[in-house]
Write an enzyme that holds these catalytic residues in place. Sequence first.
Site, PDB file in Angstrom:
ATOM      1  N   GLU A 173      -6.023   1.137  -5.764  1.00 37.11           N
ATOM      2  CA  GLU A 173      -6.022   2.314  -6.642  1.00 37.11           C
ATOM      3  C   GLU A 173      -4.800   2.299  -7.554  1.00 37.11           C
ATOM      4  OE1 GLU A 173      -3.195   4.079  -5.859  1.00 37.11           O
ATOM      5  OE2 GLU A 173      -2.973   2.832  -4.079  1.00 37.11           O
ATOM      6  N   GLU A 316      -2.087  -0.136  -5.203  1.00 36.28           N
ATOM      7  CA  GLU A 316      -2.822  -1.081  -6.060  1.00 36.28           C
ATOM      8  C   GLU A 316      -3.786  -1.969  -5.291  1.00 36.28           C
ATOM      9  OE1 GLU A 316      -0.153  -3.457  -8.399  1.00 36.28           O
ATOM     10  OE2 GLU A 316       0.869  -1.730  -9.285  1.00 36.28           O
TER      11      GLU A 316
END
Length: 349
Positions: A173, A316
Amino acid sequence: MQSLNQIIAQIRPLDKQVMDEMSIRLDGLVKPVGSLGRLELLAIQLSGIYRSLNISAPHKQLIVMAADHGVYAEGITLAPQAVTHLQMMNMVKSVSGVCVLAKQMDAEVLLVDAGIDSSPIEGVLNHKVRRGSGNIATQAAMSREEAVTLLERSAQLAIEQVNRGVRLIGTGELGMGNTTPAAAMVSVLCNVMPEQTVGVGANFPQDRMQHKIEVVKRAIAVNQPNADDSIDVLAKVGGFDLGGMAGVMIGAAAAGIPIVLDGFLSCAAALVAVKIAPQLHPYLIPSHRSAEKGTHLALEKLKLVPYLEMSMRLGEGSGAVMAFPIIDAACAIANNMGSLAESNILLSD
């Protein structure tokens, strides 16, 4: 597009017979029984997911869901909100942390804009719900209809990736301020106080932490999310990146491949996904124990023990790709080690 219920109905139990056969195979390899510990358990899990003794994941993919959050307006992060867009541009250039790690692990990165507050970005799949979710401190993050559509669209995306040959999906994300909605979701779904779930995020100062906690408390009080209905929790105090990850998990399980979780945000999304579709739980592989506060509570609720302790909190999907070689190792052991019988080695009881 298939409905969420139609997708969930496709999730099958792991193949118990194949798992039993894999266990027997592992016990017969040239090593003491059980001596490879959790690597053996992972190989058994993978055999049940893939429904085969020949386990491998040559095509690995990390799906990064990116979105902005209205709660940014409450001053819960030091990073400018524009960093979501700027860091996504770095991902397009493959120079972000997770992209560098993914390249090292020979994994593909699929970038998805689920709600960045910017125009569509070239090189990024546009699944934008809208430009940023609502400010959860004063209103719902999204409508229930938006949440369901987001879950369906993201699940369908995962299924499409499997149809094009992907054999393993990791979740990641990107979104400035997204540890705040994640903390709210974990608080509600784990039935704990925000003091136990609110962490530093992107280096938020300790002397301002109480403010962040109060924002999460306000979000829960204003929205009154129903802990027994995780779609309601997602819609009221979540975000588009979190919902996107939950949908990817549901779709990957429906398509019959493993899902590798990342850290705190990924675990928060997994709490939503497992509540919606409990049968996807055996498809989850935890990568690392994020240093972000609240991660251990989410993992305990999920009954998952991560493979790595790296004190990482980049997000991430960076921890997820770090676990890819462990999965490759489990496959290699199962597929390539010699057997005791072939080596004429007899072990007494």
